[in-house]
Design a protein around this motif. Structure first.
Motif, PDB file in Angstrom:
ATOM      1  N   UNK A  40      37.165  85.514   7.600  1.00  0.00           N
ATOM      2  CA  UNK A  40      37.947  85.953   8.756  1.00  0.00           C
ATOM      3  C   UNK A  40      38.370  84.772   9.621  1.00  0.00           C
ATOM      4  N   UNK A  41      37.432  83.887   9.950  1.00  0.00           N
ATOM      5  CA  UNK A  41      37.760  82.761  10.828  1.00  0.00           C
ATOM      6  C   UNK A  41      38.566  81.685  10.109  1.00  0.00           C
ATOM      7  N   UNK A  42      38.358  81.541   8.814  1.00  0.00           N
ATOM      8  CA  UNK A  42      39.204  80.612   8.049  1.00  0.00           C
ATOM      9  C   UNK A  42      40.652  81.104   8.083  1.00  0.00           C
ATOM     10  N   UNK A  43      40.829  82.414   8.009  1.00  0.00           N
ATOM     11  CA  UNK A  43      42.166  82.993   8.087  1.00  0.00           C
ATOM     12  C   UNK A  43      42.836  82.775   9.433  1.00  0.00           C
ATOM     13  N   UNK A  44      42.033  82.565  10.465  1.00  0.00           N
ATOM     14  CA  UNK A  44      42.569  82.297  11.809  1.00  0.00           C
ATOM     15  C   UNK A  44      42.800  80.805  12.050  1.00  0.00           C
ATOM     16  N   UNK A  45      42.372  79.964  11.090  1.00  0.00           N
ATOM     17  CA  UNK A  45      42.610  78.529  11.223  1.00  0.00           C
ATOM     18  C   UNK A  45      41.383  77.675  11.443  1.00  0.00           C
ATOM     19  N   UNK A  46      40.202  78.287  11.481  1.00  0.00           N
ATOM     20  CA  UNK A  46      38.970  77.511  11.640  1.00  0.00           C
ATOM     21  C   UNK A  46      38.544  76.950  10.289  1.00  0.00           C
ATOM     22  N   UNK A  47      37.768  75.877  10.333  1.00  0.00           N
ATOM     23  CA  UNK A  47      37.079  75.424   9.133  1.00  0.00           C
ATOM     24  C   UNK A  47      35.758  76.186   9.128  1.00  0.00           C
ATOM     25  N   UNK A  48      35.568  77.051   8.154  1.00  0.00           N
ATOM     26  CA  UNK A  48      34.393  77.910   8.118  1.00  0.00           C
ATOM     27  C   UNK A  48      33.375  77.369   7.117  1.00  0.00           C
ATOM     28  N   UNK A  49      32.137  77.215   7.577  1.00  0.00           N
ATOM     29  CA  UNK A  49      31.054  76.686   6.751  1.00  0.00           C
ATOM     30  C   UNK A  49      29.839  77.600   6.854  1.00  0.00           C
ATOM     31  N   UNK A  50      28.896  77.415   5.947  1.00  0.00           N
ATOM     32  CA  UNK A  50      27.724  78.274   5.920  1.00  0.00           C
ATOM     33  C   UNK A  50      26.454  77.664   6.469  1.00  0.00           C
ATOM     34  N   UNK A  51      26.476  76.368   6.760  1.00  0.00           N
ATOM     35  CA  UNK A  51      25.255  75.685   7.202  1.00  0.00           C
ATOM     36  C   UNK A  51      25.504  74.848   8.454  1.00  0.00           C
ATOM     37  N   UNK A  52      24.543  74.830   9.366  1.00  0.00           N
ATOM     38  CA  UNK A  52      24.681  74.035  10.595  1.00  0.00           C
ATOM     39  C   UNK A  52      24.687  72.538  10.320  1.00  0.00           C
ATOM     40  N   UNK A  53      24.195  72.137   9.170  1.00  0.00           N
ATOM     41  CA  UNK A  53      24.203  70.714   8.839  1.00  0.00           C
ATOM     42  C   UNK A  53      25.625  70.183   8.677  1.00  0.00           C
ATOM     43  N   UNK A  54      26.604  71.073   8.574  1.00  0.00           N
ATOM     44  CA  UNK A  54      28.010  70.670   8.437  1.00  0.00           C
ATOM     45  C   UNK A  54      28.660  70.363   9.782  1.00  0.00           C
ATOM     46  N   UNK A  55      27.891  70.384  10.865  1.00  0.00           N
ATOM     47  CA  UNK A  55      28.459  70.170  12.204  1.00  0.00           C
ATOM     48  C   UNK A  55      28.365  68.728  12.671  1.00  0.00           C
ATOM     49  N   UNK A  56      27.896  67.836  11.840  1.00  0.00           N
ATOM     50  CA  UNK A  56      27.640  66.458  12.230  1.00  0.00           C
ATOM     51  C   UNK A  56      28.796  65.724  12.872  1.00  0.00           C
ATOM     52  N   UNK A  57      30.016  65.979  12.473  1.00  0.00           N
ATOM     53  CA  UNK A  57      31.163  65.246  13.016  1.00  0.00           C
ATOM     54  C   UNK A  57      31.743  65.894  14.271  1.00  0.00           C
ATOM     55  N   UNK A  58      31.099  66.908  14.783  1.00  0.00           N
ATOM     56  CA  UNK A  58      31.616  67.613  15.963  1.00  0.00           C
ATOM     57  C   UNK A  58      31.170  66.909  17.248  1.00  0.00           C
ATOM     58  N   UNK A  59      32.073  66.759  18.167  1.00  0.00           N
ATOM     59  CA  UNK A  59      31.746  66.165  19.458  1.00  0.00           C
ATOM     60  C   UNK A  59      31.072  67.149  20.395  1.00  0.00           C
ATOM     61  N   UNK A  60      31.333  68.436  20.153  1.00  0.00           N
ATOM     62  CA  UNK A  60      30.741  69.515  20.942  1.00  0.00           C
ATOM     63  C   UNK A  60      30.308  70.603  19.973  1.00  0.00           C
TER      64      UNK A  60
END
Length: 120
Positions: A40-60
């Motif tokens: 659903x969120x990928x369809x809205x334009x988000x990068x959708x992932x299944x694990x919190x470990x994929x958040x490393x490059x996020x500033x917030x």
């Protein structure tokens, strides 16, 4: 660390927050356990992932979880993967002075936690 916003908990409360961020053109990486929520969120334009470990490059990273127990389960992995200077915002329903909040409020590379909840 980039301008990307990580979001954990795109449910009933968090989902509309993600929608608004996407509507104003923000780069959002959403963590969702269920494939249909990721789709659903990928369809809205988000990068959708299944694990919190994929958040490393996020500033917030925004956490919008149900309670302190969920936050305590997720937050260590979120913080461990973040770059120094990244900001974690919790919209989790819980006590700002709870064990989950105090245990992870000041990791070695972070500034002290500031809360908007009630004082001590």
């Amino acid at each position: 660390m980039g301008d990307r916003i990580g979001f954990v908990g795109p449910g009933r409360v968090g989902g509309p927050m993600v929608e608004r961020l996407l509507a104003v053109g923000r780069d959002v990486r959403v963590v969702a356990r269920r494939p249909e929520v990721r789709e659903r969120f990928a369809g809205l334009g988000a990068e959708a992932v299944g694990e919190v470990t994929a958040l490393g490059a996020c500033g917030v990273v925004v956490c919008c979880l149900f309670d302190d127990t969920q936050l305590a389960e997720v937050l260590p992995a979120v913080i461990e993967g973040l770059d120094p200077g990244a900001l974690v915002i919790s919209h989790t329903t819980g006590a700002s002075r709870s064990p989950a909040g105090s245990r992870w409020s000041t990791p070695p590379s972070a500034a002290p936690l500031r809360t908007s909840g009630p004082g001590p």
